[in-house]
Design a protein around this motif. Structure first.
Motif: not given
Length: 329
Positions: A31-32, A157-161, A186-189, A201-202
């Motif tokens: 969750g972060s 869990v989401i990976f954003l490259d 509730g996702a983790t990024v 910012e994020l």
């Protein structure tokens, strides 16, 4: 390591005789938002590829969503979503067809796939463009569709490259709001980015990757405190008042005679500012303007990634394989 959304210990990876990752450790709570920073070729994309099971590490341990990547990579894949540096959107078909294709890849029943696709297209403000070829979309629309496709399987869990590379400021801010909403749900990024403002910012936690190791890790505010250079700037309009203050503070302040300003070292904390203001009152110094200057993430980045001769070396990350990216979805 199972209490973390992502847990990495001693991760290593080399390409030939080039060591890319030299034993990195990461522990990311659920969750972060976690941001990984580093210069080009530092190995950020390699970390994402390993944690998203696109490539295997040479050593160390890694768990994602509670699943050991070496022992059960398939279970990890079922719990993650990946949006790479380059869009995986098929421009020859419509936005809706891209979404339904992802639903088929996740083996969703046809009715459920249509429901999920319609809901995500609405959430990402793509309903009006759903029946248009994706090739006609703007850069921001394609990136939103790309992330919407990633969410079809409801990943934990989401990976954003580098998700906002090439976007205009308005589209970048829209993407920031989407990332915040993902975490609220509730996702983790896990985010890699070249934009330090974006990480500031994020991200709840930021790590700086340099020469295969984590050079520093912490919140944005924690990282800013490790870099010297914070100060309070006192400006004067009366030259006589300035000269009096400069003489009084000659050992504590740095002079800027052209601007009639004095810089006093400070970490910018409330306690130190209160002490400084009390001291100025005691000495009878009355500045016309007082501003607080603290190091930003740019200062942190430059301090931790000291210049090296990169012109003679190849980028540490292996070339991105679009087909591998698509398979990770």
């Amino acid at each position: 390591m199972t209490s973390w959304a992502i847990a990495v210990s001693g991760l290593r990876k080399s390409y030939g005789d080039k060591s890319v990752l030299d034993g990195i450790d990461l522990h990311i709570p659920a969750g972060s938002v976690f941001a990984l920073l580093g210069p080009n070729g530092a190995g950020k994309t390699t970390v994402v590829k390993i944690l998203s099971t696109l490539i295997t590490a040479d050593g160390g341990q890694a768990q994602v969503a509670g699943h050991d990547l070496a022992a059960d990579p398939q279970a990890a894949r079922a719990a993650i979503g990946v949006t790479g540096q380059f869009s995986a959107v098929d421009g020859l078909i419509t936005g809706e067809e891209n979404m339904l294709l992802m639903a088929d890849l996740h083996h969703l029943p046809r009715a459920e796939g249509r429901r999920v696709a319609a809901g995500l297209l609405e959430r990402f403000d793509l309903t009006d463009a759903a029946h248009k070829p994706a090739a006609s979309y703007s850069g921001g629309m394609k990136r939103r569709l790309d992330i919407a496709m990633t969410l079809v399987g409801s990943p934990r869990v989401i990976f954003l490259d580098e998700p906002t590379t090439g976007l205009d400021p308005r589209s970048r801010h829209t993407m920031w709001q989407i990332i915040r909403e993902l975490v609220t749900d509730g996702a983790t990024v896990f985010l890699t980015t070249q934009y330090l403002e974006e990480a500031d910012e994020l991200a709840d936690t930021i790590a700086v990757l340099h020469q295969g190791r984590i050079a520093a890790e912490g919140s944005a505010e924690q990282l800013k405190r490790i870099v010297p250079g914070g100060h309070v700037r006192l400006r004067f309009t009366d030259p006589a008042a300035y000269q009096h203050a400069a003489a009084t503070l000659h050992q504590a302040a740095t002079r800027d005679d052209d601007a009639l300003a004095l810089n006093l070292p400070s970490d910018g904390s409330q306690r130190e500012l209160r002490s400084l203001l009390d001291w100025l009152d005691t000495t009878g110094i009355d500045a016309d303007q007082l501003t607080v200057h603290t190091p930003d993430l740019d200062d942190v980045f430059f301090a931790l990634t000291s210049p090296t001769d990169q012109s003679s070396s190849q980028p540490a990350d292996a070339p991105t394989d679009d087909s591998s990216k698509e398979a990770a979805r």
